[in-house]
Design a protein around this motif. Sequence first.
Motif, mmCIF file in Angstrom:
data_model
loop_
_atom_site.group_PDB
_atom_site.id
_atom_site.type_symbol
_atom_site.label_atom_id
_atom_site.label_comp_id
_atom_site.label_asym_id
_atom_site.label_seq_id
_atom_site.Cartn_x
_atom_site.Cartn_y
_atom_site.Cartn_z
ATOM 1 N N GLU A 9 5.558 8.768 -1.555
ATOM 2 C CA GLU A 9 6.291 10.040 -1.512
ATOM 3 C C GLU A 9 7.698 9.891 -2.084
ATOM 4 O O GLU A 9 8.190 10.782 -2.789
ATOM 5 N N SER A 40 0.772 4.338 -0.487
ATOM 6 C CA SER A 40 0.404 5.610 0.136
ATOM 7 C C SER A 40 0.616 5.598 1.640
ATOM 8 O O SER A 40 0.710 6.662 2.269
ATOM 9 N N THR A 41 0.700 4.394 2.230
ATOM 10 C CA THR A 41 0.903 4.309 3.683
ATOM 11 C C THR A 41 2.130 3.500 4.087
ATOM 12 O O THR A 41 2.614 3.641 5.207
ATOM 13 N N ASP A 42 2.631 2.632 3.217
ATOM 14 C CA ASP A 42 3.810 1.834 3.561
ATOM 15 C C ASP A 42 5.020 2.735 3.824
ATOM 16 O O ASP A 42 5.277 3.670 3.053
ATOM 17 N N ASN A 69 0.867 -1.181 0.000
ATOM 18 C CA ASN A 69 0.000 0.000 0.000
ATOM 19 C C ASN A 69 0.900 1.226 0.000
ATOM 20 O O ASN A 69 1.242 1.764 1.055
ATOM 21 N N THR A 90 6.652 7.940 2.994
ATOM 22 C CA THR A 90 5.913 6.796 2.463
ATOM 23 C C THR A 90 6.533 6.359 1.143
ATOM 24 O O THR A 90 7.263 7.124 0.488
#
Length: 544
Positions: free
Chosen positions: A208, A183-185, A181, A205
């Motif tokens: 990012e 966007s959150t990992d 994931n 993240t």
Amino acid sequence: MKNKILNKMKRKIYLVVLTMSLLFPYSCSDDYLEAVPTDAISDGAAYANVDNVALVLNGLHRQMYVSALQGGGTPNGESYFMPALDFIAGEVIHTGPGFNWMKGEARWLSHTNANSTISFDFWFQRYHFVNISSAIINNIASSNFTPTPKLNDILGQAHAYRAWAYYRLVTTFAKGYLIGNPSTDPGVPLILNQGAPLEGAPRATVAEVYEQIEEDIDGAIEYLKKASAPENKSHISLNTAYGIKARIALSKGDWSTAASSAALARQGFPLFNEEQWHAGFNSVDLPEAMWASRIIDTESNFFASYFYYISFMFNGGECRGNNKIINIDLYNSIPSTDHRTKAWLPNAPNTNSAAYNGQGGSAAADPNYDDEATFQAAKAAIIAEFGATSRHNTHPYMNVKFKQSRPGTNNPDDVIYMRSAEMYLIEAEAKAMLNDITGAQNVLEAFAITRDPAFDKTAFTTQASLMEQIKFQRRVELWGEGFAYHDKIRWDEGIDQTTSGASLVIYGDAFIQDKPSTNDSWVFKIPQQEIDSNPFLTESNQNP
């Protein structure tokens, strides 16, 4: 107190690697840099003019293959990392003890250990590239240099190196983009300033980090479009930048970008013919080589060189006592019409009495031979053909893909980082994933026909069948070149060495590993030094 001390140590490491980038440029003719002691060179002098900045950039070219980034003798250039990644993925298989190089990687005892050499070196080598690239980018931004093709070349390469470094970091120290994931990992720290004090940063993240990577590689391409022609293949050219962009896009499933970038990257780099393919993968002058280091004798890293880890005929104990073999099942699936069958020797005698399979040392132990005379004659023929020494062992399915230009020595050979063959395979995979069956067939045929004249694209008419064939082609074509680890993560495939030729006794837990989406052990541990010294990280930020 402990954190303060370690933080100082970390800053010292970065200062040392900055100094080393100035110590080892390809050309040391600059009068100022020759006249002033290295430890007295300031950032101001290093970035005082475009020529000096070019020397700093040249230091990065050398750092691609050097064996001791921090001067401590540990192997940490691409010469080490490329084969290490294939050992971790189980595609290049150990057959004997040798000097035990990379056994920890093959057994999954290294990248799963926060105190291991490979995790430390992989992390700090990449951040060294980030640090120096950022220094170049930021110092040029604050200067009044006149834009020229040479300045564009420097900026393009610096942005490309930073993109490449963060791509390598986030795809080893974080969960794969396609199986997690993003966007959150948690990814890796984004640090875009340079020089001391380096206080660290929290883990950005995965998404990012990819945003920064894509911004850098797109910027690199725009600069390189306006740049002077590269001086040699150790420099990142426009073609290489497109190749890096294709790798990045492939890893995140941006299939359209991967296909178009790979097609642009391979322009001007024709595929090998049969003779060129079997020349040994040891020269920057080979036509497929897009990005490579020309290594001269005075700059050799000898027993930490790429060919020491992967070649049969390199004259070192690791090579003489530990032939590297291909997965037996993979080899046996190569069509007899494919000339790449000649890159491995399935019927080589097992001459190593310490062979892990217990079948080495004599004709009596080797099930492929009935008498000692034939056994010894077979070894002698291989030694004579490939130029190894009489002390070198042989083994069934041994690799002769990687040949030394001066076999039987420990002399250096060039290291290739990117070939046009890879770009064909990226384009074919991306088009298959887009369900462009015809497009994928055509690209795959253009590549595969040069390896197997009997290749028939019409045998692969679905996305599934195309992907199976593309996976097969990548495993054979890119064997030993460092792609298997990231391929398995992208394809979400585990490891099963049951019929590969690997020894369960030696490989232990690495003999069978679940697929990456359900197995956190695929992800490299963050070095303990980073956890201890980065005030933004604690043990809770370590990979599971």
